[in-house]
Scaffold this motif. Structure first.
Motif: not given
Ligand code: UDP
Length: 340
Positions: A5, A72, A74, A113-115, A232, A236
């Protein structure tokens, strides 16, 4: 499973880390500029933290993308006043720096996993915004506000293209106005540098007027942090790979409310709160968008998610209603304010 992260001290990153450490046996590798929201997680031996900067600690990132299973990224600027005042920083960080991380995921064949953001829908006229069909509608170039939506949209498209051409395994998430503990800081000095809920709480605590931009008729659907984090976690876990190459809105359509209603609700909750710092409730005023944010600002009238995809593919539904979400958020900030 090993999770990387980047931006782990942020609003989503720190809450997600706590949840992972509490509910799974996964390892979390995290980086951020500071660790002030990570007090709990830092005590856990499954959490590995580096105080660092995405623009500087490139070797650490490369090494950990290689080492981890899911990434991720973030790190982002996500406050509207910055889109108007510092559009280049928004582009450089939210797009350019993150692109390097996405490319590392492509290189090492890692899941990302992209915001993305609910802001990508812009001034879309659909009643509710759907991930795979709604148009993305922005204003003219001189309205600098749209650089955030554009940067995020372009990243969505680049990631999608890597999925098609290089078989990158990705999931794009679009949070709709998540609120909860540690959203912003009440001590942030500039007006407008926090999201609306924290801005209003800060105004109440400091006895300053609550300012409704253009009268506060615009609406948002607020989502409690715990609901968002639950979704979320399912993404994952990715049972049966249902999230691969998918986009998910993560929002609570039942919690829609105008900014004006929001101001009244927060003022009521605050005036009944045992930890209130001011005897007199702040007045509620109207302010013009250009004088509040600057010339490059244009507002979004409403932002309503369709969450059919998350319901169907993930079996997720948000549970926390608006009043409870506001109460919990206010409780956290008032406790924090009084402990300082
Ligand atoms: N807003 C407001 N007064 C404030 C701060 C924000 O009326 O002191 C409005 C803002 O113009 C926007 C909405 O509240 O329409 C939500 O703002 P936020 O900063 O949370 O971000 P957004 O949802 O627009 O991305």
């Amino acid at each position: 499973m090993k999770i990387l992260i980047i931006g782990v001290n942020g609003f989503i990153g720190n809450a997600l880390t706590e949840k992972i450490l509490k509910n799974t046996n996964w390892e979390v590798y995290g980086m951020d500029l500071s660790d002030n929201r990570l007090e709990q997680s830092l005590k856990d031996s499954r959490f590995h933290f580096l105080e660092g900067d995405v623009a500087i600690n490139k070797e650490w990132i490369e090494y950990h993308v290689k080492k981890c299973d899911v990434v991720l990224p973030l790190v982002a600027i996500a406050t509207p006043i910055s889109y108007v005042r510092e559009p280049l920083r928004v582009f450089e960080l939210d797009f350019e720096e993150n692109l390097k991380i996405v490319r590392a995921c492509v290189r090492y064949g890692k899941r990302v996993i992209f915001p993305s953001t609910s802001e990508v829908y812009g001034m879309c006229q659909d009643k509710e915004f759907s991930e795979d069909t709604s148009p993305l509608v922005y204003g003219p170039i001189s309205m600098q506000r749209w650089i955030y939506a554009c940067s995020k949209q372009l990243m969505d498209r680049v990631i999608w293209a890597y999925g098609v051409q290089k078989n990158l395994r990705f999931t794009l998430i679009r949070p709709f106005n998540w609120i909860g503990p540690k959203l912003d800081s009440l001590t942030t000095p500039k007006e407008g540098s926090s999201r609306v809920v924290t801005q209003f709480i800060s105004n109440l605590v400091n006895g300053k007027p609550i300012q409704l931009v253009n009268g506060g008729h615009q609406k948002r659907a607020f989502t409690y942090l715990d609901d968002g984090i639950d979704c979320l976690m399912k993404i994952i876990k990715n049972e049966n790979n249902v999230c691969d190459k998918q986009i998910f809105n993560i929002g609570n359509p039942h919690n829609e409310c105008s900014v004006k209603e929001l101001a009244k609700k927060l003022r009521d909750l605050y005036s009944k709160h045992p930890l209130k710092a001011q005897k007199k409730a702040s007045p509620i005023q109207t302010v013009n968008e250009k004088s509040y944010y600057g010339q490059g600002y244009e507002d979004i009238a409403y932002r309503m998610p369709s969450i059919k995809k998350a319901k169907t593919l993930l079996g997720w539904t948000p549970k926390v209603d608006l009043d409870t979400s506001l109460q919990k958020t206010l409780d956290y900030f008032l406790k924090e304010f009084h402990s300082k």
